[in-house]
Motif scaffolding. Structure first.
Motif, mmCIF file in Angstrom:
data_model
loop_
_atom_site.group_PDB
_atom_site.id
_atom_site.type_symbol
_atom_site.label_atom_id
_atom_site.label_comp_id
_atom_site.label_asym_id
_atom_site.label_seq_id
_atom_site.Cartn_x
_atom_site.Cartn_y
_atom_site.Cartn_z
ATOM 1 N N MET A 1 62.598 -57.180 75.159
ATOM 2 C CA MET A 1 61.750 -58.326 75.449
ATOM 3 C C MET A 1 60.285 -57.931 75.355
ATOM 4 O O MET A 1 59.851 -56.964 75.988
ATOM 5 N N GLU B 1 56.481 -59.415 75.876
ATOM 6 C CA GLU B 1 55.709 -60.512 76.450
ATOM 7 C C GLU B 1 54.594 -60.910 75.484
ATOM 8 O O GLU B 1 54.038 -60.067 74.777
ATOM 9 N N SER C 1 62.103 -62.087 70.777
ATOM 10 C CA SER C 1 61.910 -62.488 72.173
ATOM 11 C C SER C 1 61.691 -63.995 72.268
ATOM 12 O O SER C 1 62.255 -64.668 73.138
ATOM 13 N N GLN D 1 64.533 -66.886 73.739
ATOM 14 C CA GLN D 1 64.150 -67.747 74.859
ATOM 15 C C GLN D 1 64.169 -69.225 74.460
ATOM 16 O O GLN D 1 64.547 -70.088 75.257
ATOM 17 N N TYR E 1 53.453 -67.490 71.975
ATOM 18 C CA TYR E 1 53.782 -66.505 70.937
ATOM 19 C C TYR E 1 53.149 -66.795 69.574
ATOM 20 O O TYR E 1 53.104 -65.906 68.721
#
Length: 500
Positions: free
Chosen positions: A218, A220, A241, A245, A268
């Motif tokens: 993962m 961030e 990631s 999600q 993102y």
């Protein structure tokens, strides 16, 4: 990185390995990808290995040809009709990632998990892959297939625990609801190691490339300076990631889903170098595609065998002339840049597909060792046969030496005719005698034979003699193969793979 509690971690992994031995790997994925990984890791022979691997799967063959002819690769110009040319255009890594993703999707789609939890996690993985493909395709990124595989593998730990340890998975979900803590954190306490660590451990056991394994973490979201770009490895981990999600949010199917997807897209987009609007549109499109695909899977799973059988019974084989013409066109399109080995591979594939051969094999002459030997082939059981197909280059009174000496295509309609047996060499009788008919296409440079292409039929494949148009195309095909080597001024440029 979390340091797992050794006793619980070891017990968890041991239990997973035991369940895998009992129930089979997820489910059969390791067997499905072994040939793909071998082709991706190979050296000189990797292009042919990849072609052979793709052609063993009709569904994958169509996906590869569609990708090669897609708008993303339109800059390469002319249409692509053979897998060999697709490999040359796209490269083994892109096709390898497409194959891995396709195999994983096929395995997940064909699986009927015992629990709702396992089925949900597998559907999330499929959805994550769809989101990745839509996002990268919309942004015209050339790492689409790699991103798809990474996105699905990002969910691997969750899938494996839900599938093989359903009791532990259910406990984690129930405890999460009671304590209002994230299920992954609760699962880590129960299992002794994180779901990410389980996924990476299994990926390593499967022998997946490090680039894929490194993406299974993962990442961030982070703000970047204008025109700043993150390394490719970080980009893969970041898009995986985000897509994993997004897939989880889409599966919530409540009012908070849209809000969460918007948050993820905003967070993102800058890091990935993709507009927020592109992410949102791609996510919505992926949801529709996945829903349609899952409905089809659930509604047809039990009738697929019957449909395939019925379809096969009424299907009509494509015209040989059309396939041969497309193959020759593909070869002409890259004749100036292709190696002799690539041209030989494309020619052999075209023969195999166009004339509906049971087996197609290319033989090359080694002047120093004074022998001909098989170097590459298509068809069932060919890999095991190749090491056995060797014979001396000194002239013998058989049909193969006759074809090589005359530099003319020879068609044998009935190889089982007792009157013809004397013209069939011992090496053919020992390895290829099941054929009812065959064709020999000699390859000659400066009037010296350097090899030949061979294709045969069996009783289940009609060995009808090629017509005049087909013979013209066959001669064009072999001229393209030998012409490429001749321009290199040496026959040693045929660096075909050894054995498979």
């Amino acid at each position: 990185m979390h340091t797992p509690d050794a006793p619980n971690a070891d017990k968890t992994l041991d239990l997973i390995w035991e369940r895998i031995r009992q129930r089979g790997d997820l489910p059969g994925f390791t067997k499905a990808i072994s040939a793909v990984l071998g082709a991706m890791h190979g050296e000189e022979e990797r292009e042919f290995n990849m072609t052979q691997t793709v052609m063993s799967d009709p569904g994958l063959t169509q996906k590869v040809l569609r990708l090669a002819n897609s708008a993303m690769y339109s800059a390469f110009g002319q249409s692509v009709g053979t897998v060999s040319k697709a490999v040359a255009v796209l490269g083994t890594q892109t096709i390898g990632h497409l194959a891995l993703g396709s195999k994983l999707i096929d395995e997940l789609s064909a699986t009927a998990p015992d629990t709702v939890g396992a089925r949900l996690e597998m559907e999330k993985a499929l959805l994550a892959g769809h989101v990745a493909r839509q996002v990268t395709s919309s942004a015209n990124r050339h790492h689409a297939e790699e991103a798809v595989v990474c996105s699905m593998l990002h969910m691997l730990g969750r899938m494996m625990v839900a599938f093989y340890l359903p009791d532990r998975w259910l406990q984690a979900q129930q405890d999460s609801e009671k304590t209002k803590r994230h299920p992954d954190l609760v699962a880590q306490e129960i299992l002794g190691l994180s779901l990410e660590e389980i996924g990476r451990t299994i990926a390593q056991r499967w022998g997946l490339p490090n680039s894929l394994i490194n993406s299974m973490r993962m990442v961030e979201p982070m703000a970047l300076a204008p025109n700043e770009k993150i390394p490719h490895a970080e980009w893969l981990a970041a898009i995986s990631s985000m897509t994993s999600q997004c897939a989880s949010a889409l599966c919530q199917d409540d009012a908070s889903s849209d809000t969460e997807i918007l948050r993820l897209a905003d967070a993102y987009a800058g890091m990935l170098g993709i507009d927020t609007a592109v992410v949102l549109k791609a996510t919505e499109s992926a949801k529709k595609t996945a829903e349609s695909e899952l409905r089809a899977i659930h509604s047809t799973k039990h009738s697929n065998a019957e449909k395939r059988s019925r379809s096969k019974a009424v299907s009509v084989e494509p015209a040989a002339v059309s396939i041969l013409q497309q193959g020759v066109t593909d070869m002409r399109a890259i004749v100036d840049s292709a190696t002799p080995s690539q041209m030989l591979e494309m020619g052999l594939e075209t023969l195999y597909q166009g004339l509906n051969f049971r087996r197609a094999i290319a033989f090359l002459r080694n002047i120093k060792e004074a022998q001909y030997s098989a170097k590459m082939g298509f068809g069932a059981g060919v890999s095991a046969l190749i090491p056995q197909l060797i014979f001396h280059d000194v002239y013998q009174a058989d049909v193969f030496h006759a074809a090589l000496a005359s530099d003319r295509i020879i068609f044998v309609e009935n190889a089982q005719d007792p009157k013809f047996a004397a013209k069939l060499p011992l090496w053919w009788q020992n390895g290829l005698s099941a054929a009812t008919g065959f064709i020999i296409l000699p390859l000659t440079i400066n009037r010296q034979p350097v090899g030949f292409m061979y294709g045969d039929w069996s009783n289940v494949a009609p060995n009808t003699k090629p017509n005049s148009v087909e013979f013209i195309l066959l001669n064009d095909l072999r001229a393209l193969v030998t012409g490429t080597a001749e321009r290199r001024n040496t026959t040693t440029t045929f660096s075909a793979p050894a054995t498979h």
